[in-house]
Enzyme design. Sequence first.
Site, PDB file in Angstrom:
ATOM      1  N   GLY A   8       0.813  -1.201   0.000  1.00 29.56           N
ATOM      2  CA  GLY A   8       0.000   0.000   0.000  1.00 29.56           C
ATOM      3  C   GLY A   8       0.852   1.259   0.000  1.00 29.56           C
ATOM      4  O   GLY A   8       2.043   1.223   0.299  1.00 29.56           O
ATOM      5  N   CYS A   9       0.228   2.374  -0.331  1.00 27.43           N
ATOM      6  CA  CYS A   9       0.961   3.636  -0.442  1.00 27.43           C
ATOM      7  C   CYS A   9       1.467   4.108   0.911  1.00 27.43           C
ATOM      8  O   CYS A   9       2.655   4.390   1.086  1.00 27.43           O
ATOM      9  CB  CYS A   9       0.087   4.690  -1.105  1.00 27.43           C
ATOM     10  SG  CYS A   9      -1.557   4.866  -0.357  1.00 27.43           S
ATOM     11  N   TYR A  10       0.550   4.221   1.893  1.00 24.52           N
ATOM     12  CA  TYR A  10       0.983   4.594   3.244  1.00 24.52           C
ATOM     13  C   TYR A  10       2.019   3.603   3.767  1.00 24.52           C
ATOM     14  O   TYR A  10       2.990   3.974   4.434  1.00 24.52           O
ATOM     15  CB  TYR A  10      -0.215   4.579   4.189  1.00 24.52           C
ATOM     16  CG  TYR A  10      -1.065   5.830   4.205  1.00 24.52           C
ATOM     17  CD1 TYR A  10      -0.513   7.079   4.456  1.00 24.52           C
ATOM     18  CD2 TYR A  10      -2.446   5.748   4.016  1.00 24.52           C
ATOM     19  CE1 TYR A  10      -1.310   8.212   4.511  1.00 24.52           C
ATOM     20  CE2 TYR A  10      -3.250   6.878   4.072  1.00 24.52           C
ATOM     21  CZ  TYR A  10      -2.682   8.109   4.316  1.00 24.52           C
ATOM     22  OH  TYR A  10      -3.465   9.236   4.377  1.00 24.52           O
ATOM     23  N   ALA A  11       1.781   2.319   3.485  1.00 23.67           N
ATOM     24  CA  ALA A  11       2.663   1.278   4.021  1.00 23.67           C
ATOM     25  C   ALA A  11       4.058   1.360   3.413  1.00 23.67           C
ATOM     26  O   ALA A  11       5.056   1.121   4.095  1.00 23.67           O
ATOM     27  CB  ALA A  11       2.055  -0.099   3.764  1.00 23.67           C
TER      28      ALA A  11
END
Length: 857
Positions: free
Chosen positions: A674-677
């Site tokens: 994921g992007c945040y991750a």
Amino acid sequence: MMLSRINKVASIRLAKRALTRNVTRTIACQKHSFSTKSFASPAINDQERDVLVRILSSIGSRREVEQYLRYFTSLELQRFAIIKVGGAIISDEIDTLSRSLAFLNHVGLYPIVVHGAGPQLNRILTAKGVEPDYIDGIRITDAQTLSVARQVFLEENAKLVEALERLGTRARPITGGVFKADYLDREKYQYVGKIFEVNKAPIEQSIRAGTLPILTSMAESPSGQLLNVNADIAAGELARVLKPLKIVYLNEKGGLYHGVTGKKISTIYLDKEYDSLIKEPWVKYGTKLKIKEIKELLYTLPRTSSVAIINTKDLQKELFTESGAGTMISRGFDVSVSDNIDGIPDAALKKLVFEDNSMAKPSSLEQFKKDIASSKVKVYSDSEHELLVVVDVSNPKFAFLRVFGATDRSWLNNVVDSLSATLKSEHKSLIWCLEPSVKNLEWFFGKSEGTLYRNGRYYFWYGIDLPDVQQAINSAGADSGVTYGVSNNKSSTSAPRSSPATKRTFSTMSGRTVAHRAAALSRQFGVRSYASNAGPGTNKNISKVALIGARGFTGKNIISLINTHPYFELSHVSSRELEGTKLPGYTKKDVRYVNLSADDVKRMEKAGEVDAWLMALPNGVCKPFVEAISSANGKSVIVDLSADFRFDDSWTYGLPELGDRLAIRKSKRISNPGCYATGSQLGLAPVLDLLGGEPTIFGVSGYSGAGTKPSPKNDLNVLTNNLIPYSLTDHIHEREISYHLGHQVSFIPHVAQWFQGISLTINVPLNKSITSRELRNLYQERYEGEALIHVQGDIPLVKDNSTKNFVSIGGFGVHSSSKRAVINVTIDNLLKGAATQALQNMNLTCGYDEYAGISLD
């Protein structure tokens, strides 16, 4: 009151670069006599300045770069650096060396190169059946050896000069006329010389002509006899005459290493450490001789000079950043503490209080002396009169910083940072005031816990609550003659984003042009090197890609990337709502949307119609498609951008910079992070061993992260002038980050009114003390060579990272308690947070170069 002397020192990590408004004008292509401070320099226009700022910011903060330049460009160019190059460097690293030297010259500097040729000489002598002979480490040079040495030196000198000129850098071979020598001991060593005079005229002439001087270490006797001299000794003798700020020894190891711990020694301060260091049992043979020779050299030079022992590839980092790269050796600077200014000459006071003082200036020197004499103060100063800090300690609740006078040298040689640590240890509460236009404003922000903007000035503090700060400012303002720079105006206003005095000027180049030119210069001069740890791919065939879920923002970015990819082409694009319509923005061929079912996918897989499947579907939707592909026993790969398989260990988690690239190459089932991750894991990975508790991640995304389905999180009427927190606990990315890092984190997401881009502020509890500089070094070392991770000293901004393929990591704030650090990360949620990373993974698993089709600008 007199306190014990504090030996606080630091390396003078010079630097330059003819960028930055005022600096470039002073060195721009004017010829002066050698007695003045300038020589002919390559002309650098405003556009190139922007480019070079971009390049240098990749290895250090903008503050470091600008300070080093401002300082260095005030000196004679021959005082920049002497670089001693061993023969092995020319043999094995000539490309890296020549790019580094060419870059330095491109920004207006003239490093003086002295090279040896020992390994080359040994090879030729061995081939001729001549065994090299040494006494006390000195090569016995008979007539035959001297003849071969002369030829070898000429050839190696020509190689380096030619390599520089191929890069467009003018270089001048200087193979004689500089070093005059007598026989060292003719009977013992034969044709070996001991230098007694250095003629700097050929070097001066070379620099005046705009060419880099490239010297051999051969010398001549008064009668004209050629004599062999060790290159280290020649470089040292040259330094004694030119007195450069930096003497650089390039070696393969990149520094000196501790004989017990095996770790590289970052700094050696001779005044403080030499006596104990030289007694260490592991300091012997060549190491002991090298340290002794450097000590003898530095004690004949100005205290500001230093020696650096580094690897060739780290030359720019050593010269342009405070942290350096290899081993820095200097005498050091003494900072003492007193209760008066009696021992400081008037000339030094005038400079430090009225020119170099970051605080408001007093009305006159006489008034300043009277005020200090009548006040209870602590005065911090150094023996070279480069630093003066006055702290008023008359108030029992807090101390007030009245003078902070530091020359450029003090800023650049770490004395200022060392003093900052001393101030925090001795003054638990401190207040100071600055004009917005003061240089190094960013540094002062970093040292404070809070800031108040009032009447056009910034008030900073630490260790005191805001109401007490306001009361202190108001009461101090009425105390005439004590608080230089404290405003009498009691009205408060919001701090401005910028001040007219600090407005930037912008180049006429577009950001994209700047980025392209920066990338080209980086490649030309080798300032940064990008290399996939998995090695280049070998596949040159075209791969057919089917994209399922093309309507969303991520799908559109994937289409755009594949449209310019040299080896991927879209064969099928699936969207239920757009079935039958033409795919916009794709120019390789005419493609129309189709609505693929799981059965369609299974049939296509059996028929071998697709090489790779890209799943850009919402969470929980793609499982039937994956099962259909798997049941067909086909050979294609799947890259899934949803969270469906991020916790399935039978799938490969596709974060190349932290994972096993070889495993990704071998895998056919890749779960895209994921992007945040992605941003959070990259921001935390280098400090996992330092965690003293659970990190907290404060994340803010543009509204594209909320997808195309209407909701308050992508409604601009709701978002305007607003920040919306959501999923306050147990967000899927919180679980993902914790799972793959192997350490629990807290994650708090928000959505803001910009379209794309994420800002992450990561609070890290620490289990041991670390400085901000050491923290940044951890990240630079961890991500060295990673094309899509940029480590910088400044705080990265969303607007600078949006629409870019790379992640930016910076900030690196360490709390005064040393119990926590803060790291800032920016990432484009649609690109490196999704589409770009998917393409990285596809490139790897399909056998292509990892960065094929991905702009590294």
